[in-house]
Write a protein that holds these residues in place. Structure first.
Motif, short mmCIF file in Angstrom:
data_model
loop_
_atom_site.label_atom_id
_atom_site.label_comp_id
_atom_site.label_asym_id
_atom_site.label_seq_id
_atom_site.Cartn_x
_atom_site.Cartn_y
_atom_site.Cartn_z
N LYS A 106 -2.27 5.37 -3.40
CA LYS A 106 -1.63 5.46 -4.74
C LYS A 106 -1.18 3.93 -5.11
O LYS A 106 -0.66 3.30 -4.16
N PRO A 107 -1.21 3.55 -6.51
CA PRO A 107 -0.87 2.14 -6.84
C PRO A 107 0.81 2.24 -6.71
O PRO A 107 1.41 3.07 -7.08
N LYS A 164 -3.52 11.27 -8.89
CA LYS A 164 -2.46 10.95 -7.95
C LYS A 164 -1.68 9.56 -8.52
O LYS A 164 -0.87 9.32 -8.10
N GLY A 165 -2.55 8.68 -9.20
CA GLY A 165 -1.96 7.28 -9.50
C GLY A 165 -1.50 7.14 -10.87
O GLY A 165 -0.96 5.85 -10.93
N THR A 166 -1.24 8.05 -11.60
CA THR A 166 -0.84 7.76 -12.96
C THR A 166 0.60 7.33 -13.14
O THR A 166 1.42 7.76 -11.99
N ASP A 167 1.04 6.47 -13.97
CA ASP A 167 2.53 6.02 -14.00
C ASP A 167 3.63 7.33 -13.84
O ASP A 167 3.18 8.20 -14.55
N ALA A 181 -7.77 8.47 -8.26
CA ALA A 181 -6.95 7.51 -9.05
C ALA A 181 -6.14 8.04 -10.07
O ALA A 181 -5.07 7.63 -10.11
N GLY A 230 5.11 8.79 -8.85
CA GLY A 230 5.57 8.43 -7.31
C GLY A 230 6.99 8.29 -7.10
O GLY A 230 7.40 7.36 -7.13
N ASP A 232 5.13 13.19 -4.34
CA ASP A 232 3.57 12.88 -4.54
C ASP A 232 3.43 13.69 -5.70
O ASP A 232 2.33 14.78 -5.52
N LYS A 241 0.82 -1.28 -0.01
CA LYS A 241 0.03 -0.07 0.13
C LYS A 241 1.03 1.35 -0.20
O LYS A 241 2.13 1.30 0.81
N CYS A 249 2.83 3.58 -9.76
CA CYS A 249 3.21 4.87 -10.00
C CYS A 249 4.48 5.26 -9.69
O CYS A 249 5.19 6.29 -9.92
#
Length: 344
Positions: free
Chosen positions: A126-127, A222-225, A219, A228, A181, A99, A130
């Protein structure tokens, strides 16, 4: 004559890297030099680990073995080949955490912008897809719209739990890393929904009433490839005296946009861990990003949200005292050739 091993003075900083066509678990000799931790573990009589995640799960026994291996390496500098940090390709320290949890608006600098807000941490996910490592490029596509960095320290848990006592929450931590982030404000605006939500009436729960709401789901933005960047180091908690007094600096293409300190956080690390654990089980290797540092570097500085990667080039640099410096260039990728919609 071989020098005696001094365990107490060793700062433990781990990394996941690729060097000489092999993925490796690395440890820092200094800011510019690493060693392959498994070579050192074998030489010093310890058990090897397949990943930083496995090292975390090994607990105090694995940490003691790593500390011994690093001390042995420093006492035998000609035995284990050093790895220049400039020659390594860097992954995120924990490559696939179960997580990634972010804490929103956890900075007193945001208080004057809150029209209404709960009296507890607000969180999002976030996945793991990312994540990118130190020096890896942040991919920017034209259809992402506006996006900006958000510099934060992240907690890496050493063990999990449910309903964790805040007085003991620091015991759950393995260490800390830098997290950027990345946030797509353009996508957040596109995904905004203004609608009538249906809720049970307070005076008659068998009936519903319409309540006007504004929502935007996190999603995409925040979680786009590539949203992160993390690393370069995972620094053990014993080597960070106070996570609530860390200086944070973020720049884009050499322009400093923010200088802040974690003492301005609204909710402490212990409180965030305890709060999250009231709702979801935390596990070893989980990452909790503590919230954006976005106070301007000076009165004339542009705000962090003006560090827009859709129109400004990198690199993006995040420095946090004790944790190092995370640097990522910006790569401009084309939009996909086809539409996501089926032909009508």
């Amino acid at each position: 004559m071989r020098r005696s091993l001094d365990f107490g003075s060793i700062v433990l900083k781990f990394a996941s890297i690729r060097w000489n066509d092999r993925d490796r678990v690395a440890a820092a000799l200094d800011d510019d030099t690493l060693i392959d931790l498994n070579i050192a573990l074998e030489a010093s009589g310890g058990e090897t680990v397949q990943s930083v995640f496995e090292l975390i799960r090994g607990g105090p026994t694995a940490l003691d073995a790593a500390r011994k291996a690093l001390a042995w390496s420093r006492s035998n500098p000609t035995v284990i080949p050093p790895i220049p940090s400039s020659a390594a390709a860097w992954y995120p320290p924990v490559r696939r955490p179960g997580k990634i949890i972010g804490v929103a608006l956890n900075n007193s600098a945001a208080d004057d912008r809150k029209i209404s807000a709960p009296d507890h941490p607000t969180i999002f996910m976030k996945p793991a897809t990312c994540l990118i490592g130190h020096r890896e490029p942040i991919p920017v596509r034209p259809h992402y719209g506006k996006l900006h960095p958000e510099p934060e320290p992240a907690v890496i848990l050493g063990r999990g739990g449910k309903d964790i006592d805040p007085k003991r929450a620091m015991d759950q931590i393995f260490g800390y890393t830098i997290f950027n982030d990345m946030t797509g404000n353009g996508m957040r605006a596109e995904d905004r929904v203004h609608y009538w939500a249906l809720y049970p009436k307070p005076d008659n729960p068998d009936e519903v009433e319409k309540v006007e709401q504004h929502l935007s789901y996190a999603a995409r933005y925040k979680g786009t490839d590539g949203f992160g960047p993390a690393g370069p180091w995972l620094v053990t908690k014993d080597d960070i005296a106070d996570p609530h007094d860390l200086d944070i600096v973020c720049s884009l293409d050499g322009e400093v946009f923010t200088k802040d300190n974690t003492r301005h956080y609204t909710f402490r690390v212990e409180e965030v861990i305890a709060f999250i654990s009231r709702f979801m089980t935390l596990e070893a290797g989980d990452m909790i990003s503590m919230g954006t540092a976005f106070r301007p570097s000076n009165t004339d500085a542009r705000p962090l949200h003006a560090a827009d990667l859709s129109r400004l080039d990198g690199p993006v640099e995040v420095s946090i005292s004790g944790l190092g410096r995370l640097v990522n260039p910006v790569r401009r990728d084309p939009a996909p050739s086809g539409d996501w919609r089926l032909p009508r």
